[in-house]
Design an enzyme around this catalytic site. Sequence first.
Site, PDB file in Angstrom:
ATOM      1  N   GLU A  65      38.412  43.836  49.262  1.00  0.00           N
ATOM      2  CA  GLU A  65      37.896  44.557  48.075  1.00  0.00           C
ATOM      3  C   GLU A  65      38.405  46.003  48.017  1.00  0.00           C
ATOM      4  O   GLU A  65      37.727  46.933  48.450  1.00  0.00           O
ATOM      5  CB  GLU A  65      36.362  44.559  48.054  1.00  0.00           C
TER       6      GLU A  65
ATOM      7  N   LYS B  44      38.507  40.845  45.661  1.00  0.00           N
ATOM      8  CA  LYS B  44      37.483  41.368  44.765  1.00  0.00           C
ATOM      9  C   LYS B  44      37.999  42.683  44.191  1.00  0.00           C
ATOM     10  O   LYS B  44      38.188  43.653  44.931  1.00  0.00           O
ATOM     11  CB  LYS B  44      36.148  41.562  45.490  1.00  0.00           C
TER      12      LYS B  44
END
Length: 298
Positions: A179, A216
């Site tokens: 992420e 993400k």
Amino acid sequence: MENVNIEQLNQMHSGKGFIAALDQSGGSTPKALAQYGIKEDRYKNDEEMYTLVHEMRTRIIKSPAFDSKYILGAILFENTMDRKIDGQWTADYLWKEKKIVPFLKVDKGLAELSDGVQLMKPIANLDELLTRAVEKNIFGTKMRSVIKEANRDGISEVVKQQFEVGLQIFKKGLVPIIEPEVDIYSSDKAKSEEILKKEILKQLSLLDKDVKVMLKLSIPTAHDFYKELMSDSHVVRVVALSGGYDQNEANDKLSQNHGLIASFSRALSDGLTDSLSDEEFNSKLKNSITGIYEASIT
């Protein structure tokens, strides 16, 4: 890949739905509780605070609205993993009772801003945490860095760090969610995303063929900008964070990116409060989940 649950892997790769992010940790827990209507005068110490936040998450998870028809997976904070719902570890409850895949947030927060980015702080005792995660039947992990400026060196460092830790996680039998968040308020967000995509593709090209990761990312400025990442054989799924957009705006932007699914936190729990009756709570949560699901299946 031998330790990865193949049924869960298939669900994450090709299922219809989104990931619920229930992973606010130490620093953000008081804010999450305040948004839920529980002020700091309701608890005297961390233990009481975490008990209250577990009750909040339990209420969400046990709600009939929290259904695998819409939700593929849920990201938990370490404290939530170590607690139980109806006598079962939270991860076991999610999978056995709800058929929702459990993930664990493993990062310990962000380092100071440098070269326009915030790397992850060192993750002390990561190996021990991953061992416990495997024992508790967690499928994958999540860890967050932040990109504030289109600084090539900084973004390269963020992605390199994420993949180095991600490989350590994968070798323990867990699927890492990489992420590297681009700040939605950044003045050069689109430029940051261009650099980020190149750096991710470079790191993906270096992986052994059996390695699997998830990504993400912030909802991109240009529609369908991450299509190339979605088609990479190493990538199980590309999911999007809400990043500070309210629920309606996040859903609207997400729906314009085909194949990108949500992994929302604040935008999921928008409007849920401690004072709502169960009927009101479940109705509001169902509306949120339905809206996010619809935006995720475009």
